[in-house]
Write a protein that holds these residues in place. Structure first.
Motif, mmCIF file in Angstrom:
data_model
loop_
_atom_site.group_PDB
_atom_site.id
_atom_site.type_symbol
_atom_site.label_atom_id
_atom_site.label_comp_id
_atom_site.label_asym_id
_atom_site.label_seq_id
_atom_site.Cartn_x
_atom_site.Cartn_y
_atom_site.Cartn_z
ATOM 1 N N LYS A 499 7.782 9.232 -42.726
ATOM 2 C CA LYS A 499 8.443 10.589 -42.710
ATOM 3 C C LYS A 499 9.875 10.338 -43.279
ATOM 4 O O LYS A 499 10.481 9.714 -42.872
ATOM 5 N N GLY A 500 10.451 11.358 -44.089
ATOM 6 C CA GLY A 500 11.690 11.220 -44.624
ATOM 7 C C GLY A 500 11.729 10.130 -45.397
ATOM 8 O O GLY A 500 10.927 10.034 -46.404
ATOM 9 N N CYS A 501 12.641 9.468 -45.275
ATOM 10 C CA CYS A 501 12.963 8.349 -46.215
ATOM 11 C C CYS A 501 12.588 6.923 -45.518
ATOM 12 O O CYS A 501 12.628 5.691 -45.967
ATOM 13 N N ALA A 502 12.082 6.938 -44.221
ATOM 14 C CA ALA A 502 11.524 5.752 -43.507
ATOM 15 C C ALA A 502 10.363 5.110 -44.253
ATOM 16 O O ALA A 502 9.679 6.015 -44.495
ATOM 17 N N ALA A 503 10.252 3.987 -43.948
ATOM 18 C CA ALA A 503 8.998 3.318 -44.683
ATOM 19 C C ALA A 503 8.896 1.820 -43.828
ATOM 20 O O ALA A 503 9.882 1.285 -43.490
ATOM 21 N N ARG A 504 7.555 1.690 -43.544
ATOM 22 C CA ARG A 504 7.166 0.305 -42.936
ATOM 23 C C ARG A 504 6.897 -0.516 -43.758
ATOM 24 O O ARG A 504 6.437 -0.522 -44.704
ATOM 25 N N ILE A 505 7.248 -1.795 -43.577
ATOM 26 C CA ILE A 505 6.947 -2.941 -44.227
ATOM 27 C C ILE A 505 5.933 -3.906 -43.590
ATOM 28 O O ILE A 505 6.035 -4.543 -42.490
ATOM 29 N N ILE A 506 4.572 -4.073 -44.188
ATOM 30 C CA ILE A 506 3.695 -4.417 -43.317
ATOM 31 C C ILE A 506 3.136 -5.549 -44.138
ATOM 32 O O ILE A 506 2.748 -5.875 -45.505
ATOM 33 N N PRO A 507 3.082 -6.814 -43.278
ATOM 34 C CA PRO A 507 2.713 -8.321 -44.130
ATOM 35 C C PRO A 507 1.080 -8.166 -44.441
ATOM 36 O O PRO A 507 0.399 -7.711 -43.489
ATOM 37 N N VAL A 508 0.546 -8.701 -45.351
ATOM 38 C CA VAL A 508 -0.817 -8.587 -45.772
ATOM 39 C C VAL A 508 -1.166 -10.315 -46.107
ATOM 40 O O VAL A 508 -0.509 -11.004 -46.762
ATOM 41 N N PRO A 509 -2.286 -10.514 -45.207
ATOM 42 C CA PRO A 509 -2.523 -11.980 -45.467
ATOM 43 C C PRO A 509 -3.171 -12.251 -46.700
ATOM 44 O O PRO A 509 -3.501 -11.414 -47.370
ATOM 45 N N GLN A 510 -2.859 -13.670 -46.969
ATOM 46 C CA GLN A 510 -3.316 -14.237 -48.364
ATOM 47 C C GLN A 510 -4.589 -14.002 -48.502
ATOM 48 O O GLN A 510 -5.197 -13.589 -49.657
ATOM 49 N N ALA A 511 -5.493 -13.860 -47.397
ATOM 50 C CA ALA A 511 -6.981 -13.981 -47.719
ATOM 51 C C ALA A 511 -7.299 -12.514 -48.130
ATOM 52 O O ALA A 511 -8.292 -12.261 -48.858
ATOM 53 N N VAL A 512 -6.749 -11.469 -47.878
ATOM 54 C CA VAL A 512 -6.848 -9.941 -48.137
ATOM 55 C C VAL A 512 -6.189 -9.878 -49.575
ATOM 56 O O VAL A 512 -7.136 -9.123 -50.460
#
Length: 640
Positions: A499-512
């Motif tokens: 919402k708004g300007c907020a953003a989440r940074i989610i790590p993505v495994p190398q296998a994915v």
């Protein structure tokens, strides 16, 4: 002849003695016949593919009788004769070179063997064709034949002007379409061409799906025929009626419904002036700070314009404002600005729990907004959904008060709906054996493009804990990678807007990420996400390449769960009973359980899941423990 063919109004000719309506296509057919075009060629051009050449031959015979009879009734003796001449009755000059002028008896035998003309009529025709007593020369015969052919063409043109009809909106479908098709349309309630036009416009490109035994090909011919006669029917089919839905975006103007009253989407709603809110009993009367908004529709549109935080939020707010306005106008016959505290309490406590009459308010979730069968509900709302609606409408009411549009907020007196814990995580996630069953059921030695997409969706959801909509809107442009221990080892991350300007940074495994690379290549794209357009969806429709909708992604997960082999443990019965209800959110719960089991900090998990309150994340701590899941191709572990 097909339903859209020029002469489709005269099928089953053996049962008819005349043609109800003569069209320009009828005359084109008969003109070709008089020109000497073969019956086979005429049948291929004008005939119905489901009949043989005999049907076209019977039609030509019927046209000869119909045209001659009409000419006789108008005392056009010349047309009566000329239109009955068979091809070859006006031969080429080469064939007459050695011929003599026929006697009157020979002429009668040649042109009127059935005695159609009277003696005086026949003599008039004979003298018109052979004005000289002596046999003409070749040049004279050539001139005479050319003149006679022109007279025949002119006679047919005169009859076309006086007899031809164009389809009109009030004409029965049986007058123009083949009997079999017309009968199927009539059994669906389509009796006139106006009914047919309205039905096609309402139902869109796949209108024929609502007519038993009318398939896509027949529907295409009917639509082509309607388009051919758009001028006489005074209606041009809309873009939505002639274009497949997959080729139109949801914002395409061709999908917009016309303004009308009743249960329709808010963007198409036409509210009667007496209840449009301009004179509502709850309108603010502050003359110093007058509001620029005049009607309830304008007020809701202005409120929605301030609530565009995300597509999901915008849909939720529009849904609640739309439902309330439709209820006020159609059930209470009141302006939205005339609702009081009692009305609003009734709406929240009674109507939302069970919208009645259901036939008017409840429909299928799969029906899009532009469709005439669209309804604002798919069923009664749960207590939690009713509380969400109350909170949204209370916020809307307060905003309208702040804008000096409403004098007071009628939702201020509505009590909150009693609800249980916000998230029920108990029994709504997969343990070790269940997860392994899902992985085994979806794993392949070699994947089709669709299977690879589905397997990627499963592992991406499990390793990141993203919501369904967040998975659907994930693109290559939101993927970034940074060096970890060396310039060779890269760590991938996915930015998820909030919402708004907020953003989440989610790590993505190398296998994915390996699955993402493989999926992109299978779609004909570069394997490197950075080399793809920034709006390239990670999870795309396997045919169109466009982003899956959240609902479409939900169908993917339901299909994945349906493939899962039955469990062999003692709790199989309970698991199988719950499995049909498994959804994308089960994977999110499973991710959360495992992350906490693996020692991740609660606040870290809260940030990853996008929970506004830590108390929501702590619900997972209280849930039962789950076994660990193997990494790699048998199921990807979430990053810590």
């Amino acid at each position: 002849m097909s339903a859209a063919s020029p002469t489709s109004s005269v099928h089953n000719l053996e049962n008819r003695s005349s043609i109800k309506r003569l069209t320009r296509e009828h005359f084109a057919l008969y003109r070709g016949y008089l020109d000497g075009v073969s019956i086979e060629q005429l049948h291929a051009t004008y005939g119905d593919a489901t009949t043989d050449v005999r049907a076209t031959r019977r039609l030509i015979e019927l046209l000869r009788d119909t045209l001659s009879g009409a000419a006789r009734r108008t005392r056009d003796v010349e047309a009566t004769h000329l239109l009955r001449l068979r091809p070859g009755s006006i031969p080429e000059a080469q064939r007459l070179a050695a011929s003599e002028m026929p006697t009157l008896e020979a002429y009668r035998e040649a042109v009127d063997p059935n005695g159609f003309h009277s003696e005086a009529e026949l003599l008039e025709l004979y003298r018109a064709e052979f004005p000289l007593e002596n046999a003409p020369g070749v040049d004279r015969r050539t001139t005479r034949n050319a003149r006679l052919r022109r007279r025949q063409v002119d006679a047919l043109a005169r009859m076309e002007v006086s007899l031809v009809q164009a389809p009109q909106r009030d004409h029965p479908v049986a007058s123009w379409l083949e009997p079999a098709i017309a009968g199927r349309l009539q059994r669906t309630g389509i009796h006139t061409l106006a009914d047919l036009l309205g039905f096609v416009e309402q139902r869109g490109h796949r209108w024929h799906a609502s007519v038993p035994r009318v398939g896509p090909k027949a529907a295409r011919r009917i639509v082509d025929w309607l388009a051919l006669h758009a001028d006489s029917l005074r209606h041009t089919l809309s873009k939505r009626a002639v274009t497949p839905r997959r080729r139109l975006s949801s914002s395409d103007p061709g999908l917009a419904r016309p303004r009308q009253s009743g249960i329709v989407p808010i963007e198409s709603l036409d509210v009667p002036a007496e209840i449009d809110g301009s004179n509502g009993t709850n309108r603010a009367r502050n003359l110093i700070f007058q509001c620029s908004l005049n009607t309830d529709l304008q007020a809701i549109d202005a409120w929605l314009a301030t609530r565009q935080h995300s597509p999901h939020t915008a849909r939720a707010y529009r849904r609640e404002g739309e439902r309330l306005l439709l209820w006020a106008v159609n059930e209470k016959n009141k302006a939205l600005s005339s609702l009081d505290n009692i009305d609003c309490a009734q709406y929240i406590e009674t109507f939302l729990a069970d919208p009645q009459p259901a036939a008017r308010w409840v429909g299928s979730a799969k029906i899009e907004r532009f469709h005439p069968d669209w309804r604002p509900f798919v069923g009664g709302l749960s207590d939690r959904s009713r509380e969400t609606a109350r909170a949204i409408l209370h916020a809307m009411g307060q905003w309208l008060v702040d804008q000096n549009y409403w004098a007071s907020n009628p939702f201020s007196g509505s009590p909150a709906v009693a609800i249980d814990a916000r998230i029920d995580v108990s029994g709504r996630s997969l343990d070790h054996k269940q997860w392994q069953s899902v992985v085994r059921a979806t794993s392949r030695d070699r994947y089709s493009q669709r299977e690879l997409r589905d397997y990627l969706a499963l592992n991406l959801a499990y390793s990141t804990g993203l919501r369904r909509a967040e998975l659907a809107y994930a693109t290559t442009g939101r993927l970034t990678h940074t060096a970890l221990r060396s310039t060779i080892d890269k760590g991938w991350q996915l930015a998820v807007p909030g919402k708004g300007c907020a953003a989440r940074i989610i790590p993505v495994p190398q296998a994915v990420m390996e699955l993402i690379f493989e999926s992109l290549r299978a779609r004909g794209l570069p394997g490197d996400p950075g080399a793809c357009p920034v709006d390239t969806p990670l999870l795309a429709h396997f045919r169109t390449g466009k982003s899956l909708t959240p609902d479409g992604l939900g169908q993917v997960f339901r299909r994945l769960f349906s493939w899962t082999a039955p469990l062999s443990t003692a709790q199989s019965l309970a698991d199988l009973r719950n499995r049909p209800n498994a959804s994308t959110h089960w994977i999110r719960h499973t991710h959360s359980h495992y992350a906490l089991e693996s020692g991740a900090d609660c606040r870290e998990v809260q940030a990853r899941l996008g929970h506004a309150n830590l108390s929501t994340t702590l619900l997972y701590v209280k849930a039962r423990r789950h076994g660990q899941v193997a990494s790699g191709k048998t199921g990807v572990l979430p990053n810590r």
